[in-house]
Design a protein around this motif. Sequence first.
Motif, short mmCIF file in Angstrom:
data_model
loop_
_atom_site.label_atom_id
_atom_site.label_comp_id
_atom_site.label_asym_id
_atom_site.label_seq_id
_atom_site.Cartn_x
_atom_site.Cartn_y
_atom_site.Cartn_z
N PHE A 178 90.24 33.85 34.10
CA PHE A 178 91.15 34.94 34.42
C PHE A 178 92.55 34.76 33.82
CE2 PHE A 178 87.98 35.37 37.78
CZ PHE A 178 87.85 36.74 37.88
N ARG A 179 92.79 33.68 33.09
CA ARG A 179 94.15 33.37 32.65
C ARG A 179 94.72 34.39 31.67
NH1 ARG A 179 93.51 27.74 30.10
NH2 ARG A 179 91.60 28.79 29.41
N TYR A 180 93.85 35.11 30.95
CA TYR A 180 94.33 36.05 29.93
C TYR A 180 94.17 37.50 30.37
CZ TYR A 180 93.88 31.79 27.17
OH TYR A 180 93.98 30.50 26.70
N LEU A 181 94.00 37.75 31.64
CA LEU A 181 93.78 39.10 32.13
C LEU A 181 94.98 39.99 31.77
CD1 LEU A 181 91.63 40.63 33.79
CD2 LEU A 181 93.06 40.23 35.80
N GLY A 182 94.68 41.18 31.23
CA GLY A 182 95.73 42.11 30.83
C GLY A 182 95.44 42.71 29.47
N VAL A 183 95.92 43.93 29.23
CA VAL A 183 95.62 44.62 27.98
C VAL A 183 96.59 44.27 26.86
CG1 VAL A 183 94.51 46.57 29.13
CG2 VAL A 183 96.97 46.64 28.67
N ASP A 184 97.76 43.72 27.20
CA ASP A 184 98.73 43.34 26.17
C ASP A 184 99.60 42.21 26.70
OD1 ASP A 184 100.55 44.57 27.92
OD2 ASP A 184 100.55 46.44 26.79
N PHE A 185 100.51 41.73 25.86
CA PHE A 185 101.36 40.59 26.22
C PHE A 185 102.17 40.88 27.47
CE2 PHE A 185 105.50 38.46 26.00
CZ PHE A 185 105.09 37.13 25.98
N ARG A 186 102.76 42.06 27.53
CA ARG A 186 103.62 42.39 28.69
C ARG A 186 102.82 42.36 29.99
NH1 ARG A 186 107.55 47.46 28.23
NH2 ARG A 186 108.42 45.98 26.72
N LEU A 191 101.09 39.71 35.11
CA LEU A 191 100.04 39.18 35.97
C LEU A 191 100.18 37.67 36.16
CD1 LEU A 191 96.99 41.23 34.65
CD2 LEU A 191 98.18 41.51 36.84
N LYS A 192 100.64 36.99 35.12
CA LYS A 192 100.86 35.54 35.24
C LYS A 192 101.94 35.25 36.27
CE LYS A 192 102.25 31.49 32.55
NZ LYS A 192 102.65 31.01 31.19
N ARG A 193 103.04 36.01 36.22
CA ARG A 193 104.11 35.81 37.20
C ARG A 193 103.63 36.13 38.61
NH1 ARG A 193 107.14 38.29 32.99
NH2 ARG A 193 107.01 40.31 34.05
N LYS A 194 102.83 37.18 38.75
CA LYS A 194 102.29 37.52 40.06
C LYS A 194 101.41 36.40 40.60
CE LYS A 194 100.74 41.70 40.96
NZ LYS A 194 99.87 42.91 41.01
N ARG A 195 100.56 35.85 39.72
CA ARG A 195 99.67 34.76 40.14
C ARG A 195 100.47 33.55 40.60
NH1 ARG A 195 97.87 30.67 36.98
NH2 ARG A 195 98.37 31.81 35.06
N LEU A 196 101.53 33.21 39.88
CA LEU A 196 102.34 32.06 40.25
C LEU A 196 103.09 32.30 41.55
CD1 LEU A 196 103.71 31.00 36.73
CD2 LEU A 196 101.89 29.92 38.08
N ARG A 197 103.57 33.55 41.76
CA ARG A 197 104.26 33.86 43.03
C ARG A 197 103.31 33.71 44.20
NH1 ARG A 197 106.38 38.30 40.17
NH2 ARG A 197 104.98 39.72 41.28
N TRP A 198 102.10 34.27 44.06
CA TRP A 198 101.13 34.19 45.15
C TRP A 198 100.69 32.76 45.39
CZ3 TRP A 198 99.84 37.30 48.94
CH2 TRP A 198 100.17 38.65 48.82
N ARG A 199 100.57 31.98 44.33
CA ARG A 199 100.21 30.57 44.50
C ARG A 199 101.27 29.84 45.31
NH1 ARG A 199 97.12 26.65 41.24
NH2 ARG A 199 97.79 24.58 41.92
N ALA A 200 102.54 30.09 44.97
CA ALA A 200 103.62 29.44 45.70
C ALA A 200 103.61 29.84 47.18
CB ALA A 200 104.96 29.79 45.06
N ARG A 201 103.35 31.12 47.44
CA ARG A 201 103.30 31.58 48.83
C ARG A 201 102.15 30.93 49.59
NH1 ARG A 201 104.00 38.10 47.77
NH2 ARG A 201 106.12 38.01 46.91
N LEU A 202 100.98 30.88 48.94
CA LEU A 202 99.82 30.29 49.60
C LEU A 202 100.03 28.80 49.86
CD1 LEU A 202 96.97 32.08 47.63
CD2 LEU A 202 97.52 32.39 50.05
N GLU A 203 100.64 28.11 48.91
CA GLU A 203 100.87 26.67 49.09
C GLU A 203 101.86 26.38 50.21
OE1 GLU A 203 102.07 25.47 45.19
OE2 GLU A 203 100.02 24.90 44.60
N SER A 204 102.69 27.37 50.53
CA SER A 204 103.68 27.16 51.60
C SER A 204 103.08 27.37 52.99
CB SER A 204 104.87 28.10 51.41
OG SER A 204 104.48 29.45 51.64
N LEU A 205 101.87 27.94 53.06
CA LEU A 205 101.24 28.21 54.35
C LEU A 205 100.49 27.00 54.87
CD1 LEU A 205 99.67 31.72 53.60
CD2 LEU A 205 101.77 31.25 54.89
N PRO A 206 100.32 26.91 56.18
CA PRO A 206 99.44 25.87 56.75
C PRO A 206 98.02 26.06 56.21
CG PRO A 206 100.77 26.91 58.45
CD PRO A 206 100.95 27.73 57.23
N GLU A 207 97.27 24.99 56.16
CA GLU A 207 95.93 25.06 55.59
C GLU A 207 95.05 26.06 56.33
OE1 GLU A 207 92.27 22.12 54.26
OE2 GLU A 207 93.76 21.41 55.68
#
Length: 276
Positions: A178-186, A191-207
């Motif tokens: 899924f790393r290259y998902l998207g129709v163009d560079f923009r 989507l990459k920034r969104k994935r990283l934001r959600w990862r940071a949020r999930l990592e901050s939660l209790p297991e």
Amino acid sequence: MRYPGGKGQAGVYQLIINMMPPHEVYIETHLGGGNILERKKPAASSIGIDADEAVCAIWRARAMTSTTIVHGDAAAFLRGYTFTGRELVYCDPPYVMSTRKSGPRYRHEYSDSDHRDLVSLLLTIGSRVMLSGYRCPLYDKLLAGWQRVDFPVMTRGHSWAIESLWLNFEPGARLHDFRYLGVDFRQRERLKRKRLRWRARLESLPESERLMLLDELVRIARNDDDVPDRGSPFPPAPLAVSGDAAGERYPIVASGDGPWAAAGIAESVEGGRKCF
């Protein structure tokens, strides 16, 4: 590695990888520069095939994990391989000669007869297959029943051309990478920034909260209703006997297919045929 007809151009390898469904074994024929093999997420096992021993020697020197490099004829290898349905085959043979603006470029060229034999073989393979090339009467006739995705590429002569990717399957939302998902560079960067934001949020939660959300995502992927007596898709964890004890952790496997739009490809119907 730079190679004539290689797929390392920005926007090209991303589109090809975005079409790849989950697979356990990846087979790339006519390896050449191997731009897809080296950029996609590795499969459990990968096989690269090329008729040029010099190309094979370069790839063997890289010593890629779980990757076997085969020096030989692609059609002969595929004909002798026992497919289980868990493979993905990506073929990028030399372009059909009539579609080129220049003459021969490879030490091992393909005649029209070679192309016809290869495509006829691909039609019999009991697994997922992707084939790159330029449209031509030979391919249009033999691959009439396959999906086709057309996209612009910059040629070695610095002019634009339309290349095609044929698939013997209908792409869905479930991808191998899924790393290259998207129709163009923009869109890919967004989507990459969104994935990283959600990862940071999930990592901050209790297991326990992370697992709760993952449980819900699995339900969405399975299109399950939120009915309590269906139970969780995860196996029950052992009860903790003290504050320091912890239950086992279990892998999560999501399933479910989706439309072309999930892969970032616009779709329309023209003359009873899908056009992209």
